[in-house]
Motif scaffolding. Structure first.
Motif, PDB file in Angstrom:
ATOM      1  N   ARG A 145       0.856  -1.179   0.000  1.00 53.61           N
ATOM      2  CA  ARG A 145       0.000   0.000   0.000  1.00 53.61           C
ATOM      3  C   ARG A 145       0.891   1.228   0.000  1.00 53.61           C
ATOM      4  O   ARG A 145       1.816   1.345   0.808  1.00 53.61           O
ATOM      5  CB  ARG A 145      -0.932   0.004   1.208  1.00 53.61           C
ATOM      6  CG  ARG A 145      -1.912   1.174   1.188  1.00 53.61           C
ATOM      7  CD  ARG A 145      -2.987   0.995   2.244  1.00 53.61           C
ATOM      8  NE  ARG A 145      -3.928   2.110   2.243  1.00 53.61           N
ATOM      9  CZ  ARG A 145      -4.965   2.205   1.414  1.00 53.61           C
ATOM     10  NH1 ARG A 145      -5.171   1.244   0.533  1.00 53.61           N
ATOM     11  NH2 ARG A 145      -5.787   3.229   1.471  1.00 53.61           N
ATOM     12  N   GLY A 146       0.618   2.127  -0.909  1.00 54.24           N
ATOM     13  CA  GLY A 146       1.428   3.331  -1.007  1.00 54.24           C
ATOM     14  C   GLY A 146       2.442   3.221  -2.127  1.00 54.24           C
ATOM     15  O   GLY A 146       2.521   2.230  -2.856  1.00 54.24           O
ATOM     16  N   GLY A 147       3.222   4.284  -2.276  1.00 54.16           N
ATOM     17  CA  GLY A 147       4.175   4.363  -3.374  1.00 54.16           C
ATOM     18  C   GLY A 147       5.476   3.660  -3.072  1.00 54.16           C
ATOM     19  O   GLY A 147       5.599   2.897  -2.120  1.00 54.16           O
ATOM     20  N   GLY A 148       6.452   3.926  -3.929  1.00 52.04           N
ATOM     21  CA  GLY A 148       7.754   3.298  -3.809  1.00 52.04           C
ATOM     22  C   GLY A 148       7.974   2.259  -4.897  1.00 52.04           C
ATOM     23  O   GLY A 148       7.260   2.212  -5.896  1.00 52.04           O
ATOM     24  N   ASP A 149       8.968   1.434  -4.688  1.00 52.41           N
ATOM     25  CA  ASP A 149       9.274   0.368  -5.639  1.00 52.41           C
ATOM     26  C   ASP A 149       8.298  -0.780  -5.432  1.00 52.41           C
ATOM     27  O   ASP A 149       8.336  -1.474  -4.406  1.00 52.41           O
ATOM     28  CB  ASP A 149      10.716  -0.105  -5.443  1.00 52.41           C
ATOM     29  CG  ASP A 149      11.169  -1.060  -6.530  1.00 52.41           C
ATOM     30  OD1 ASP A 149      10.341  -1.397  -7.405  1.00 52.41           O
ATOM     31  OD2 ASP A 149      12.343  -1.455  -6.521  1.00 52.41           O
ATOM     32  N   LEU A 150       7.417  -0.975  -6.388  1.00 54.55           N
ATOM     33  CA  LEU A 150       6.416  -2.034  -6.286  1.00 54.55           C
ATOM     34  C   LEU A 150       6.926  -3.351  -6.841  1.00 54.55           C
ATOM     35  O   LEU A 150       6.160  -4.320  -6.905  1.00 54.55           O
ATOM     36  CB  LEU A 150       5.146  -1.614  -7.029  1.00 54.55           C
ATOM     37  CG  LEU A 150       4.500  -0.302  -6.561  1.00 54.55           C
ATOM     38  CD1 LEU A 150       3.219  -0.046  -7.328  1.00 54.55           C
ATOM     39  CD2 LEU A 150       4.240  -0.322  -5.067  1.00 54.55           C
ATOM     40  N   HIS A 151       8.183  -3.388  -7.276  1.00 53.08           N
ATOM     41  CA  HIS A 151       8.803  -4.612  -7.804  1.00 53.08           C
ATOM     42  C   HIS A 151       7.981  -5.176  -8.958  1.00 53.08           C
ATOM     43  O   HIS A 151       7.626  -6.362  -8.978  1.00 53.08           O
ATOM     44  CB  HIS A 151       8.967  -5.655  -6.706  1.00 53.08           C
ATOM     45  CG  HIS A 151       9.793  -5.185  -5.537  1.00 53.08           C
ATOM     46  ND1 HIS A 151      11.162  -5.054  -5.615  1.00 53.08           N
ATOM     47  CD2 HIS A 151       9.433  -4.766  -4.291  1.00 53.08           C
ATOM     48  CE1 HIS A 151      11.619  -4.603  -4.451  1.00 53.08           C
ATOM     49  NE2 HIS A 151      10.599  -4.417  -3.635  1.00 53.08           N
ATOM     50  N   LEU A 152       7.696  -4.295  -9.900  1.00 54.12           N
ATOM     51  CA  LEU A 152       6.962  -4.678 -11.100  1.00 54.12           C
ATOM     52  C   LEU A 152       7.921  -4.834 -12.265  1.00 54.12           C
ATOM     53  O   LEU A 152       8.970  -4.183 -12.318  1.00 54.12           O
ATOM     54  CB  LEU A 152       5.905  -3.627 -11.455  1.00 54.12           C
ATOM     55  CG  LEU A 152       4.793  -3.385 -10.432  1.00 54.12           C
ATOM     56  CD1 LEU A 152       3.926  -2.219 -10.884  1.00 54.12           C
ATOM     57  CD2 LEU A 152       3.940  -4.632 -10.257  1.00 54.12           C
ATOM     58  N   LEU A 157      -2.820   5.969  -6.927  1.00 56.19           N
ATOM     59  CA  LEU A 157      -2.165   4.685  -6.689  1.00 56.19           C
ATOM     60  C   LEU A 157      -2.865   3.915  -5.582  1.00 56.19           C
ATOM     61  O   LEU A 157      -3.014   2.680  -5.653  1.00 56.19           O
ATOM     62  CB  LEU A 157      -0.693   4.914  -6.344  1.00 56.19           C
ATOM     63  CG  LEU A 157       0.138   3.653  -6.072  1.00 56.19           C
ATOM     64  CD1 LEU A 157       0.156   2.749  -7.292  1.00 56.19           C
ATOM     65  CD2 LEU A 157       1.561   4.025  -5.667  1.00 56.19           C
ATOM     66  N   LEU A 158      -3.321   4.616  -4.567  1.00 49.27           N
ATOM     67  CA  LEU A 158      -4.050   3.945  -3.488  1.00 49.27           C
ATOM     68  C   LEU A 158      -5.354   3.347  -4.003  1.00 49.27           C
ATOM     69  O   LEU A 158      -5.754   2.242  -3.595  1.00 49.27           O
ATOM     70  CB  LEU A 158      -4.318   4.935  -2.356  1.00 49.27           C
ATOM     71  CG  LEU A 158      -3.078   5.522  -1.661  1.00 49.27           C
ATOM     72  CD1 LEU A 158      -3.493   6.513  -0.587  1.00 49.27           C
ATOM     73  CD2 LEU A 158      -2.224   4.419  -1.063  1.00 49.27           C
ATOM     74  N   LEU A 159      -6.024   4.056  -4.924  1.00 50.84           N
ATOM     75  CA  LEU A 159      -7.243   3.511  -5.507  1.00 50.84           C
ATOM     76  C   LEU A 159      -6.949   2.233  -6.286  1.00 50.84           C
ATOM     77  O   LEU A 159      -7.704   1.252  -6.219  1.00 50.84           O
ATOM     78  CB  LEU A 159      -7.889   4.550  -6.421  1.00 50.84           C
ATOM     79  CG  LEU A 159      -8.473   5.797  -5.746  1.00 50.84           C
ATOM     80  CD1 LEU A 159      -8.986   6.776  -6.800  1.00 50.84           C
ATOM     81  CD2 LEU A 159      -9.595   5.431  -4.788  1.00 50.84           C
ATOM     82  N   LEU A 160      -5.847   2.233  -7.052  1.00 53.72           N
ATOM     83  CA  LEU A 160      -5.475   1.028  -7.792  1.00 53.72           C
ATOM     84  C   LEU A 160      -5.174  -0.130  -6.856  1.00 53.72           C
ATOM     85  O   LEU A 160      -5.571  -1.277  -7.115  1.00 53.72           O
ATOM     86  CB  LEU A 160      -4.257   1.323  -8.675  1.00 53.72           C
ATOM     87  CG  LEU A 160      -4.484   2.246  -9.867  1.00 53.72           C
ATOM     88  CD1 LEU A 160      -3.150   2.605 -10.513  1.00 53.72           C
ATOM     89  CD2 LEU A 160      -5.394   1.589 -10.894  1.00 53.72           C
ATOM     90  N   GLN A 161      -4.487   0.150  -5.757  1.00 56.13           N
ATOM     91  CA  GLN A 161      -4.154  -0.913  -4.820  1.00 56.13           C
ATOM     92  C   GLN A 161      -5.378  -1.430  -4.076  1.00 56.13           C
ATOM     93  O   GLN A 161      -5.347  -2.520  -3.511  1.00 56.13           O
ATOM     94  CB  GLN A 161      -3.095  -0.408  -3.834  1.00 56.13           C
ATOM     95  CG  GLN A 161      -1.751  -0.159  -4.511  1.00 56.13           C
ATOM     96  CD  GLN A 161      -0.751   0.520  -3.604  1.00 56.13           C
ATOM     97  OE1 GLN A 161      -1.122   1.187  -2.625  1.00 56.13           O
ATOM     98  NE2 GLN A 161       0.534   0.358  -3.906  1.00 56.13           N
ATOM     99  N   GLU A 162      -6.455  -0.644  -4.092  1.00 57.63           N
ATOM    100  CA  GLU A 162      -7.725  -1.106  -3.521  1.00 57.63           C
ATOM    101  C   GLU A 162      -8.552  -1.906  -4.520  1.00 57.63           C
ATOM    102  O   GLU A 162      -9.636  -2.372  -4.196  1.00 57.63           O
ATOM    103  CB  GLU A 162      -8.529   0.098  -3.031  1.00 57.63           C
ATOM    104  CG  GLU A 162      -7.904   0.797  -1.824  1.00 57.63           C
ATOM    105  CD  GLU A 162      -8.658   2.067  -1.451  1.00 57.63           C
ATOM    106  OE1 GLU A 162      -9.654   2.377  -2.163  1.00 57.63           O
ATOM    107  OE2 GLU A 162      -8.262   2.724  -0.477  1.00 57.63           O
TER     108      GLU A 162
END
Length: 791
Positions: free
Chosen positions: A292-299, A330-335
């Motif tokens: 949850r949240g930004g940063g390196d999402l390892h994608l 980004l928070l909406l996408l992670q939801e």
């Protein structure tokens, strides 16, 4: 040309109107040519006579001579020169001189036709859901009701190219020109057009076009009826996209292929640029951690699709996705929500921080929609779609459609991820159960290759093995367990362990397969009734003796091995295969061939032979031809193994095991062999012969140990077995000492008590050697002991 066409049309309309000028006494003062043609009366015959004589009832129509004439039209019957009546529609118009009136008469049928046409035209022009466009012979707009309808139609006096893209305008005008020239109408013709100006909009129109003619039947233009079918067209396009997504996404259990299928479905059906980014954990079959949240999402980018095939300077497939800032979107996408944005919002972000890296934004990108792929509340990755060529932004219907596709894609990606995990576990298990890929011993060099089945099939139970045996002999084994998956790999592991155990007993290949057949029969008996038919295997065992330069082979339902001799020609060995393991009832017949230095031997499973419309014999011969070509080209054993398992014409539907061996016979001076009678005095001769050969080999450091072992073994043979007694020394990577006798009695190691005078011979041999053992031949036995060579 346009003006002349309009004048001709006007003449055609007025040509049937009969006119007469009536004075105050009701006398005809002037008579038109049309009136003369209508009643067959010339101007001279009518002018100066009462107008009442022209009507069939010989009475002046009511209101014709009244002070205030009736200007509304009325039906009447007029008298033709030939005596019959002519039905007309009359109208009286007052002139500036109150004493004069203008009488107009039109044939009744023409009047009715004109009234109906006018009523129809008024009704069509009043519509706001059906567009009407009247065009002249130059396809210029004469009249239309379309300014109130949201479809691309030019105003009066303009052409199609003024409101729609040139290519669309040319195509539409060509269709109208065909209608004008041929008279063949186009009914409910579906046309897709793009408007000019900003923003460009795509529209789907249902067009019905008919040719119009003048009263003489000459083409005068085209009448076009339009209905806006954009909503239905978009709905049908979305339905087709849903269907294509259901059919195309999830065909493969490979994560990368699934991602590429997703991108190919979206372009150009929904977007101009589509990318699929997956969590790195998904690629190896693991579940990504909840984030949850930004940063390196390892994608990592798995697929990128554009309309023209270029990368547009974007992150390419296989590359790591840069970190994301911590933003509300980004928070909406992670939801698990789908987000729609325009380019300005992406670049502006919150407090001037862009929502994503520049290499994730196409240069001409206008509108963006991103949908997450989730499974069990975990985000597996994202589907990103951009519109670059199309100016219409993504709307909520597009977002809902991408959400549906993302949900279907999530299931496919998760299935591919789970398959990757299980396949990796099965392959790891199988590879752990297999021996080292390459071995290099004093008698044999081997290269093993295992290749899982292609196209997403489960792994099988194929295996190979090269088992070093005493006296520098090597047992080579290749087998194929029935079935696929983890149970096949587990069965393979049990059989390989059994083969190694039986090989250590130094059994000949045919007897080893007999014992193994009994084991498989027991495994089948232990299985559930429904699974008993699935327990079985094929196996081939080859035993190479470098001293005798012979290879003995036996097969249990397995394809024959292929040997390439000194001439480089590879040929299948003449082995008579027995039944597969677990069938029982028939013996296994061994075959022995001579193998000299640098001969090749190939043992393989049927995965290397599987080809459509091929029988086994043809496939074996073709494999032999390939080995011949590799051998004659000077290929190394390692390179030949790679070429045989990887450079195939078609992906194999079954897994493949291959064991390639190159013979390395011992030189003649590395072997010392003698035969002695069963006489106690020969013990000293045996020690002397062994000592002399050790001196010749430069192994005098082993002289005492070897003499003691030879003395003990020869003494036991004389005492318990009789003659003749054979002694053989073999120098390889170890020193082997063998004593043979004609007895089949099993030697037994025991510990002698302090009072015993004997019984310590084999105990001493076991203590002085690295390992020791015995094997049986067709008659008699051989006791052997190995010693490590001095460094």
């Amino acid at each position: 040309m346009t003006t002349r066409g309009k004048r001709d049309d006007a003449d055609g309309v007025l040509a049937d109107v009969a006119a007469a000028l009536i004075d105050e006494w009701g006398t005809v003062a002037h008579w038109s040519r049309a009136a003369a043609q209508l009643l067959g009366r010339s101007s001279a015959a009518v002018c100066g006579h009462p107008v009442a004589q022209l009507f069939a009832d010989s009475a002046v129509p009511d209101g014709l001579l009244a002070p205030a004439p009736r200007t509304a039209g009325w039906p009447a019957l007029m008298r033709h020169e030939s005596g019959h009546s002519v039905a007309v529609h009359c109208r009286v118009l007052p002139l500036e001189s109150a004493a004069l009136r203008l009488l107009l008469a039109v044939p009744a049928d023409r009047a009715e036709e004109s009234e109906q046409g006018a009523a129809l035209l008024r009704a069509l022009l009043a519509q706001d859901r059906i567009g009407l466009v009247l065009r002249d012979a130059d396809l210029t707009v004469l009249r239309t009701n379309l300014p109130s309808v949201e479809v691309p139609t030019p105003p009066l006096g303009t052409r199609l190219a003024d409101v729609m893209e040139p290519t669309d305008a040319d195509r539409a005008e060509a269709r109208l020109r065909t209608v004008l020239e041929t008279g063949e109408p186009r009914v409910a013709d579906e046309q897709h057009v793009r408007t000019v100006g900003h923003p460009v909009r795509e529209r789907s129109l249902s067009v019905t076009a008919v040719r119009t003619t003048d009263r003489d039947g000459r083409p005068s233009g085209v009448a076009v009826l339009l209905t806006d079918a954009t909503a239905q067209w978009l709905a049908a396009r979305r339905l087709r996209l849903r269907h294509r997504a259901a059919v195309c996404i999830g065909r493969s259990l490979d994560v990368r292929d699934t991602a590429e299928d997703i991108a190919e479905v979206l372009v150009p059906g929904l977007a101009d640029v589509a990318a699929v980014d997956l969590a790195e954990a998904v690629l190896v079959g693991d579940e990504p951690p909840k984030a949850r949240g930004g940063g390196d999402l390892h994608l990592r980018r798995m697929a990128l699709q554009t309309t023209d095939g270029s990368s547009l300077g974007l992150v390419r497939p296989g590359a790591v996705i840069p970190p994301f800032p911590d933003q509300p979107q980004l928070l909406l996408l992670q939801e698990g929500r789908t987000v729609v944005m325009d380019r300005a919002t992406v670049e502006r972000g919150v407090e001037g921080v862009p929502l994503m890296s520049r290499d994730l934004i196409p240069e001409d990108g206008r509108s963006l929609v991103i949908a997450p792929m989730t499974a069990r509340g975990i985000v597996l990755g994202f589907i990103t779609a951009w519109r670059t060529d199309r100016e219409e932004p993504f709307d909520q219907q597009d977002a809902d459609l991408l959400t549906e596709i993302a949900a279907h894609s999530s299931l496919s990606v998760d299935n591919a991820r789970r398959y990757t995990r299980e396949h990796r576990a099965a392959v790891t298990l199988q590879r752990r159960l297999l021996p080292a890929a390459s071995t290099c011993g004093p008698a044999l060099e081997t290269v093993g290759r295992y290749l899982p089945a292609a196209g997403g099939a489960e792994i099988g139970g194929d295996w190979f093995d090269a088992i070093p045996l005493p006296s520098l002999r090597v047992a080579m084994v290749v087998g194929d367990v029935i079935g696929h998956g983890l149970h096949a790999a587990a069965t393979m592991g049990r059989l390989r362990t059994a083969v190694q155990t039986l090989a250590d007993l130094e059994l000949p290949p045919d007897e080893l397969l007999t014992r193994l057949d009994e084991l498989v029969a027991r495994l089948a008996a232990e299985a559930a009734p429904a699974d008993r038919d699935a327990v079985g295997a094929t196996c081939l065992v080859a035993l190479y003796d470098p001293v005798a330069e012979q290879c003995t082979v036996a097969s249990a339902g397995h394809p024959p091995p292929i040997m390439a001799g000194a001439d480089g020609v590879a040929r299948p060995l003449p082995v008579q295969p027995g039944p597969p393991l677990g069938v029982g009832g028939l013996p296994f017949e061994p075959a022995t061939v001579r193998m000299t230095a640098d001969d090749w031997l190939a043992l393989y499973t049927d995965g290397l032979l599987t080809r459509p419309a091929d029988d086994v014999e043809a496939a074996v011969l073709r494999l032999a031809d390939r080995i011949t070509a590799l051998r004659r080209s000077g290929s190394t054993l390692e390179a030949a193994g790679r070429a045989l398992t990887e450079q195939t014409d078609l992906p194999a539907p079954d897994d493949t095991a291959l064991l390639l061996a190159r013979v390395r016979p011992l030189p003649r001076d590395a072997i010392g062999q003698w035969e002695f009678p069963a006489d106690p005095e020969t013990v000293a001769d045996a020690r002397s012969a062994a000592s002399g050969r050790l001196a010749l080999w430069g192994l005098t450091d082993l002289d005492f140990t070897v003499e003691l072992i030879v003395s003990e073994l020869v003494t036991n043979a004389i005492r318990y077995a009789g003659g003749p007694i054979g002694l053989r020394l073999i120098r390889g990577d170890v020193l082997v000492c063998e004593v043979s006798d004609p007895s089949n009695t099993q030697p037994r190691l025991r510990r002698a008590s302090l009072a015993d005078e004997g019984g310590r011979g084999l105990f001493l041999v076991a203590q002085l050697s690295t390992r020791w053992g015995s094997r049986y031949g067709r008659s008699g036995k051989t006791i052997w002991a190995e010693l490590a060579l001095p460094e």
